[in-house]
Scaffold this active site. Structure first.
Site, short mmCIF file in Angstrom:
data_model
loop_
_atom_site.label_atom_id
_atom_site.label_comp_id
_atom_site.label_asym_id
_atom_site.label_seq_id
_atom_site.Cartn_x
_atom_site.Cartn_y
_atom_site.Cartn_z
N CYS A 153 45.36 71.52 -47.47
CA CYS A 153 44.72 72.69 -48.12
C CYS A 153 44.60 73.69 -47.07
CB CYS A 153 43.68 71.95 -49.00
SG CYS A 153 42.99 73.41 -49.72
N ARG B 139 54.13 68.51 -65.08
CA ARG B 139 54.25 69.82 -64.27
C ARG B 139 55.00 70.00 -63.24
NH1 ARG B 139 48.65 71.87 -64.57
NH2 ARG B 139 49.32 71.71 -66.80
N CYS C 188 44.01 66.23 -66.62
CA CYS C 188 45.32 66.86 -65.74
C CYS C 188 44.97 66.15 -64.34
CB CYS C 188 45.08 68.28 -65.89
SG CYS C 188 46.51 69.09 -64.95
N CYS D 276 41.25 75.77 -68.91
CA CYS D 276 41.31 74.74 -67.84
C CYS D 276 40.52 75.03 -66.68
CB CYS D 276 42.70 74.41 -67.58
SG CYS D 276 43.11 73.25 -66.45
N CYS E 283 43.88 78.82 -66.37
CA CYS E 283 43.18 77.63 -65.54
C CYS E 283 42.47 78.34 -64.45
CB CYS E 283 44.30 76.67 -65.12
SG CYS E 283 43.77 75.41 -64.20
N CYS F 210 36.01 75.84 -48.04
CA CYS F 210 35.61 74.62 -48.51
C CYS F 210 35.37 73.61 -47.56
CB CYS F 210 36.95 74.15 -49.28
SG CYS F 210 36.51 72.31 -50.14
N CYS G 282 41.04 68.08 -46.67
CA CYS G 282 42.25 67.65 -47.09
C CYS G 282 43.30 68.43 -46.25
CB CYS G 282 42.36 68.39 -48.73
SG CYS G 282 40.87 67.77 -49.70
N1 SAM Z 1 38.63 71.98 -54.73
C1 SAM Z 1 39.25 71.12 -55.91
C2 SAM Z 1 39.86 69.98 -55.77
O1 SAM Z 1 40.21 69.40 -54.66
O2 SAM Z 1 40.07 69.14 -56.64
C3 SAM Z 1 40.14 71.94 -56.80
C4 SAM Z 1 41.00 73.15 -56.22
S1 SAM Z 1 42.41 72.14 -55.33
C5 SAM Z 1 42.90 73.30 -54.27
C6 SAM Z 1 43.48 71.67 -56.40
C7 SAM Z 1 44.67 70.73 -56.04
O3 SAM Z 1 45.81 71.62 -55.44
C8 SAM Z 1 44.56 69.69 -54.91
O4 SAM Z 1 44.17 68.66 -55.76
C9 SAM Z 1 46.15 69.69 -54.54
O5 SAM Z 1 46.91 68.75 -55.38
C10 SAM Z 1 46.72 70.97 -54.78
N2 SAM Z 1 47.01 71.58 -53.49
C11 SAM Z 1 46.21 72.12 -52.49
N3 SAM Z 1 47.11 72.83 -51.44
C12 SAM Z 1 48.30 72.42 -51.74
C13 SAM Z 1 49.40 72.65 -50.91
N4 SAM Z 1 49.27 73.17 -49.75
N5 SAM Z 1 50.41 72.27 -51.48
C14 SAM Z 1 50.62 71.58 -52.84
N6 SAM Z 1 49.32 71.32 -53.38
C15 SAM Z 1 48.27 71.45 -53.02
FE1 SF4 Z 2 38.77 72.01 -50.91
FE2 SF4 Z 2 41.27 72.26 -50.80
FE3 SF4 Z 2 40.24 69.83 -50.58
FE4 SF4 Z 2 40.13 71.10 -53.02
S1 SF4 Z 2 42.01 70.46 -52.12
S2 SF4 Z 2 38.58 69.92 -52.15
S3 SF4 Z 2 39.66 73.22 -52.01
S4 SF4 Z 2 40.11 71.49 -49.18
#
Ligand code: SAM
Ligand code: SF4
Ligand code: DTB
Length: 334
Positions: free
Chosen positions: A59, A260, A188, A128, A96, A52, A56
Site C-alpha cells: 500500500c 469486480r 464487499c 459505499c 465509494c 496510515c 500493508c
Molecule cells: N484502510 C482501509 C483498509 O485497509 O481496509 C481502506 C482502504 S485500503 C487502500 C482498500 C484496499 O485497497 C486494500 O484492502 C487493498 O486490497 C487495496 N489496495 C491497496 N493498495 C493496493 C495496491 N497497490 N494494489 C492493489 N490493491 C491495493
Molecule cells: Fe492503511 Fe493502506 Fe493498509 Fe488500508 S491498505 S490499512 S490504507 S496501509
C-alpha cells in the site's frame, strides 16, 4: 445452487482446470445467474489519503513507506458532496469513499464521514465506504446513516497474511466483516494477487470467501499495483491468465455475487479485460484515479463498453430479481 460448504479440494480442482475449460464453465454460470451485458460501475473517491499507521506491504498510503502520494487529511463534507453531486449529475449511481485508516475511531472525523454518507444517500446513490476495521456499534451508525455497502478485503490467505501485514490479524478482518453483516450492510470483500503468494494461497483465500455464512455481495479482485517506495515495488507484473483464473473460479464458487475487476486495469489491454468479463467479472471502478494510482479514463472505458456491447448497471438493483428492466447509461457521461 448457492453453496457455502466448498472444500479446498473442490476449489483446487476448479482452479486447476485447463484455462479455456475453466472460462467456459464460469461463463456458463455467469449467464445463468446474471445479465452478462451489464457491468456495475463504481466511482471511487479517497476522502482521507496517506499517513496510515498500518504496514500493508502493497500500500502506497502506509506512512512508513516513502511513496510519492500527496497526503490529505479528511476532506470537508461539502467538498465530498460536491464531488458526489457531480458524479451523480453525470450519471453515476454508486459512490465509494475510501479512508487510509487502520480502523474507525469514535471521534469527529467519524461524525463527518456519517454526514457524508447521509448526504450521498440523500442524493439517491448507492453509498459505499472503506474505512478500515470497525465495531458493531460503528457499523450500526453507518447503516443508520444509509450506508449501502462496506469494502473490507481479506487481501490474501490466512496462511500468507503475516508476510504482508503485521499490524493486524486475519481474525480482526473477519470480525469486522461479521460486524458489517450484522448491521445489515452489503459486504464487499476480496483480495489482491501478485503479492508473492502461491496458487494454494489464492485457493485458500477463495475458500474463506466462499465459505462465509453468506457470500459477499461484491468481490473485488485486485492485481497488485506496484508502487515505488513500497516493499513490493519490484514484484513481477501479474500475469493476465492468473487474473482470469481467479475471476473465473470466484464466479463459479459465488455465482450471484458481483465479481469486480478492480486495481490493475491500466496494465491490461482491452482484449485482456474482455477475457475477464467473459470469465465472469461484472463490476469495475471507473474514473482516472483509484485511490492514489491511475485507472483508465471514462473515455477509454466508454469505448471499451461500446466495443464489447456492455452497459453500466443501474443502482439498487435487487440481486434476486434478474429480470428487472434496466436502462443502460452512458459511461462517457459519468
Ligand atoms: N484502510 C482501509 C483498509 O485497509 O481496509 C481502506 C482502504 S485500503 C487502500 C482498500 C484496499 O485497497 C486494500 O484492502 C487493498 O486490497 C487495496 N489496495 C491497496 N493498495 C493496493 C495496491 N497497490 N494494489 C492493489 N490493491 C491495493
Ligand atoms: Fe492503511 Fe493502506 Fe493498509 Fe488500508 S491498505 S490499512 S490504507 S496501509
Ligand atoms: C478495492 O478492492 N480496490 C480499491 C477499493 N477496493 C477501495 C482500491 C485499490 C487501490 C489501489 C491502489 C491505490 O490507488 O492507492
Amino acid at each position: 445452487m448457492i453453496r457455502n460448504n466448498w472444500t479446498k479440494e473442490e476449489i483446487q480442482k476448479i482452479y486447476e482446470l485447463p484455462l479455456l475449460e475453466l472460462v467456459y464453465r464460469a461463463a456458463t454460470i455467469h449467464r445463468t445467474y446474471n445479465n452478462t451485458a451489464e457491468v456495475q460501475v463504481c466511482t471511487l473517491l479517497s476522502v482521507k489519503t496517506g499517513g496510515c499507521s498500518e504496514d500493508c506491504a502493497y500500500c502506497p498510503q502506509a506512512a512508513r513507506y516513502h511513496t510519492d502520494i500527496k497526503i490529505h487529511a479528511l476532506m470537508q463534507t461539502d467538498e465530498v458532496l460536491e464531488y458526489a453531486l457531480k458524479a451523480k449529475k453525470a450519471g453515476s449511481t454508486r459512490f465509494c469513499m475510501g479512508a487510509a485508516w487502520r480502523e474507525i475511531r469514535d471521534n469527529r472525523d467519524f461524525e463527518r464521514v456519517l454526514e457524508m454518507v447521509r448526504g450521498v444517500n440523500a442524493m439517491g446513490m448507492e453509498v459505499c465506504c472503506t474505512l478500515g476495521m470497525l465495531t458493531e456499534s460503528q457499523a450500526e451508525k453507518l447503516a443508520d446513516a444509509g450506508l449501502y455497502a462496506y469494502n473490507h478485503n481479506l487481501d490474501t490467505s490466512a496462511e500468507y497474511y503475516d508476510e504482508i501485514i503485521t499490524t493486524r490479524t486475519y481474525d480482526e478482518r473477519l470480525n469486522t466483516l461479521g460486524n458489517v453483516r450484522k448491521a445489515g450492510i452489503s459486504v464487499c470483500c476480496g483480495g489482491i494477487i501478485g503479492l508473492g503468494e502461491t496458487h494454494e494461497d489464492r485457493i485458500n483465500m477463495l475458500c474463506t470467501l466462499a465459505t462465509l455464512p453468506e457470500h459477499p455481495e461484491s468481490i473485488p479482485i485486485n492485481a497488485l499495483v506496484r508502487v515505488k517506495g513500497t516493499p513490493l515495488e519490484n514484484n513481477p507484473k501479474v500475469d493476465i491468465w492468473d487474473m482470469v483464473r481467479m475471476i473465473a473460479t470466484a464466479r463459479i464458487l459465488m455465482p450471484e455475487s458481483m465479481v469486480r475487476l478492480s486495481a490493475g486495469r491500466t496494465e491490461m489491454s482491452i482484449p485482456e479485460q474482455a477475457f475477464c468479463f467473459m470469465a465472469g467479472a461484472n463490476s469495475i471502478f471507473a474514473g482516472d484515479k483509484l485511490l492514489t494510482t491511475p485507472n483508465p479514463s471514462f473515455e477509454e472505458d466508454n469505448a471499451m463498453f461500446e466495443l464489447l456491447g456492455l452497459n453500466a448497471m443501474i443502482a439498487f438493483k435487487s440481486l434476486k430479481s434478474k429480470t428487472q428492466n434496466l436502462k443502460p447509461i452512458n459511461v462517457a457521461n459519468l
